[in-house]
Design an enzyme around this catalytic site. Structure first.
Site, PDB file in Angstrom:
ATOM      1  N   CYS A   8     -13.756   1.182 -14.651  1.00  0.00           N
ATOM      2  CA  CYS A   8     -14.349   2.510 -14.443  1.00  0.00           C
ATOM      3  C   CYS A   8     -13.242   3.557 -14.445  1.00  0.00           C
ATOM      4  O   CYS A   8     -13.015   4.271 -13.470  1.00  0.00           O
ATOM      5  CB  CYS A   8     -15.122   2.533 -13.131  1.00  0.00           C
ATOM      6  SG  CYS A   8     -16.225   3.954 -12.943  1.00  0.00           S
ATOM      7  N   CYS A  35     -25.713   1.647 -11.686  1.00  0.00           N
ATOM      8  CA  CYS A  35     -24.968   2.903 -11.849  1.00  0.00           C
ATOM      9  C   CYS A  35     -25.896   4.041 -12.257  1.00  0.00           C
ATOM     10  O   CYS A  35     -26.480   4.031 -13.339  1.00  0.00           O
ATOM     11  CB  CYS A  35     -23.860   2.724 -12.888  1.00  0.00           C
ATOM     12  SG  CYS A  35     -22.860   4.201 -13.152  1.00  0.00           S
ATOM     13  N   CYS A  54     -18.051   0.535 -19.732  1.00  0.00           N
ATOM     14  CA  CYS A  54     -19.323   0.295 -19.046  1.00  0.00           C
ATOM     15  C   CYS A  54     -19.916  -1.070 -19.352  1.00  0.00           C
ATOM     16  O   CYS A  54     -20.547  -1.695 -18.495  1.00  0.00           O
ATOM     17  CB  CYS A  54     -20.321   1.403 -19.393  1.00  0.00           C
ATOM     18  SG  CYS A  54     -19.834   3.031 -18.783  1.00  0.00           S
ATOM     19  N   GLU A  76       0.813  -1.206   0.000  1.00  0.00           N
ATOM     20  CA  GLU A  76       0.000   0.000   0.000  1.00  0.00           C
ATOM     21  C   GLU A  76       0.853   1.265   0.000  1.00  0.00           C
ATOM     22  O   GLU A  76       0.522   2.251  -0.645  1.00  0.00           O
ATOM     23  CB  GLU A  76      -0.951  -0.001   1.204  1.00  0.00           C
ATOM     24  CG  GLU A  76      -2.052  -1.048   1.137  1.00  0.00           C
ATOM     25  CD  GLU A  76      -2.971  -0.860  -0.057  1.00  0.00           C
ATOM     26  OE1 GLU A  76      -3.081   0.285  -0.552  1.00  0.00           O
ATOM     27  OE2 GLU A  76      -3.572  -1.847  -0.502  1.00  0.00           O
ATOM     28  N   CYS A 136     -18.703  -3.637 -16.937  1.00  0.00           N
ATOM     29  CA  CYS A 136     -18.837  -3.329 -15.515  1.00  0.00           C
ATOM     30  C   CYS A 136     -19.860  -4.246 -14.853  1.00  0.00           C
ATOM     31  O   CYS A 136     -20.991  -4.364 -15.319  1.00  0.00           O
ATOM     32  CB  CYS A 136     -19.258  -1.870 -15.331  1.00  0.00           C
ATOM     33  SG  CYS A 136     -19.479  -1.400 -13.601  1.00  0.00           S
TER      34      CYS A 136
END
Length: 472
Positions: free
Chosen positions: A276, A292, A283, A120, A286
């Site tokens: 995205c 959405c 799309c 991270e 997705c």
């Protein structure tokens, strides 16, 4: 006094006001020619009238009171569907990354948390492809917290060379030493204690470690997750602002799967990174397309435009200034005459009869949100002894100058107001940095013209309506 129009979505049916960010075919035509959206804004002059009782309260209170359910997840079934669809997609499509393999295979919780922590930190401001080799080399050299704690700062900097932001590596080693020397070699087990006890560990990193390594059901928001949430719930306000950020963290916490929190958080980040995306999102690929809000609005506009107009909005252009207030506005028109006519009609809808001859162009404001760029053409209208209607329809309010600066208005609207201020005698507010353009002038106003400042008077409201009541 200045009239502002509410951006509460639930008032759309009453307002009958098209969203500026998802406008008509004329707006899309302008975007294709100019490469940006154009809107007209108006600062209207009026005498004092009743003001909202919440105008002087902190913005956080106003936003919480005004956020529409359109921007939230109110249905438990919808939340469940979102979780299931996202996790099923992630199980099939997730990228094979070395830190994910370590987190899945490592049985020792402290080693697992350390492996997640390193990844991270390295991924902050750095692309995944770049991090892979650095991460592999780091974990080979220092596979445990104890190994890193015993290393010298010079060794850490040598291995970090090329990743940039060298303080990240230094803070990582400082944290490892603190765990070994002060915490008995055991990583804090919750997001709260991770953020509290470890140097350089913020809210996002703490949540990622806690959810992935320890299974704590805590949501996370990074740039990718913020973009996903903004589109899924059609939020166009600046996600980096305090008010919107709070809403996004709330949504993330609501959505995180308690059974698989680490996988869910990684899935949300993966979706933003691979599907995205900021430009040209995929799309059709997705897993949560059916949930959405931005996509739904795009489809609605495409249906309306399919008959005669060639243009239609893109997902990255679809957003809402959730729970904020703005000056009366209309979609940009191709001619000055049509623009003035549309703007005056819109303004009269909120403020009553107004003199068309006094409407004048003040300047231009360009404002960039995280994923859309808006251009506002700012107009002003001075009243010459005329009193406008003081009773405004639901979704509108009158503000004094002081109340404007304390109300929940967007940065873009503050820029719009600065254009007006720049037109007043003795002021010049335009600046290249803020991208506010106005023809600054020290000329006195025309004979008989009353400037807006004359109507910015402090007063006590006798007929105050809270934002809550206006939203009902």
């Amino acid at each position: 006094m200045t009239p502002l129009v509410s951006r509460l979505s639930r008032l759309w049916a009453i307002m009958r006001k098209p969203r500026a960010a998802v406008g008509s075919g004329h707006r899309k035509q302008a975007a294709s020619q100019e490469g940006r959206q154009k809107h007209a804004k108006n600062n209207s002059q009026a005498k004092p009238s009743a003001c909202d009782g919440l105008a002087r309260q902190p913005e956080e209170v106003v936003l919480q009171a005004s956020v529409s359910s359109y921007h939230l997840f109110r249905d438990v079934a919808e939340v469940t569907a979102f979780r299931g669809s996202l996790l099923s997609w992630y199980d099939q499509e997730k990228r094979d990354l070395p830190w994910r393999r370590r987190a899945e295979d490592e049985m020792d919780l402290d080693r697992r948390a350390y492996a997640v922590w390193v990844s991270e930190v390295m991924l902050q401001q750095t692309q995944v492809a770049t991090v892979i080799n650095y991460y592999t080399g780091w974990m080979q050299k220092w596979p445990t917290l104890q190994d890193l704690a015993s290393a010298s700062l010079e060794e850490v900097n040598q291995l970090w060379a090329g990743l940039g932001y060298y303080s990240r590596g230094r803070r990582l080693q400082e944290g490892a030493r603190k765990v070994v020397e002060e915490l008995g070699g055991h990583m804090p087990r919750t997001a709260e204690t991770l953020q509290q006890l470890l140097p350089g560990v913020g809210r996002y990193t703490a949540g990622a470690i806690a959810s992935i390594a320890f299974g704590q059901a805590t949501g996370v928001v990074d740039g990718n997750v913020a973009r996903v949430l903004c589109r899924v719930r059609a939020i166009g306000a600046d996600p980096s602002s305090t008010l919107v950020s709070q809403q996004l963290w709330g949504l993330a916490q609501q959505l995180v799967d308690p059974a698989r929190p680490g996988d869910f958080n990684q899935a949300a980040m993966e979706l933003g990174a691979t599907v995205c995306t900021p430009q040209r999102p995929l799309c059709s690929q997705c897993p949560v397309e059916s949930l959405c809000r931005a996509r739904q609005r795009v489809e609605q506009e495409q249906l309306l435009a399919s008959g005669s107009l060639s243009g239609s909005p893109d997902v990255e252009e679809c957003g809402l200034l959730a729970g904020l207030w703005e000056f009366p506005s209309v979609t940009w028109e191709p001619s000055e005459q049509l623009q003035r006519k549309a703007l005056l009609q819109e303004l009269q809808r909120w403020a009553g009869p107004l003199p068309a001859t006094h409407l004048r162009h003040l300047g231009e404001v360009v404002h960039t949100f995280s994923h859309i760029k808006l251009t506002y053409q700012v107009y002003g209208l001075a009243l010459e002894g005329q009193t406008p209607v003081t009773t405004v329809p639901p979704g509108a309010r009158w503000l004094t100058q002081e109340e404007f600066h304390t109300a929940a208005v967007s940065t873009a609207m503050k820029k719009v107001f600065r254009v007006y201020q720049g037109q007043q005698p003795g002021t010049c507010m335009g600046s290249k940095r803020s991208q506010v353009s106005s023809p600054c002038s020290r000329k006195k106003p025309r004979m008989g013209q009353q400037v807006l400042d004359n109507f910015f008077r402090s007063h006590i409201s006798t007929d105050a309506h809270s934002l809550n009541s206006a939203a009902q």
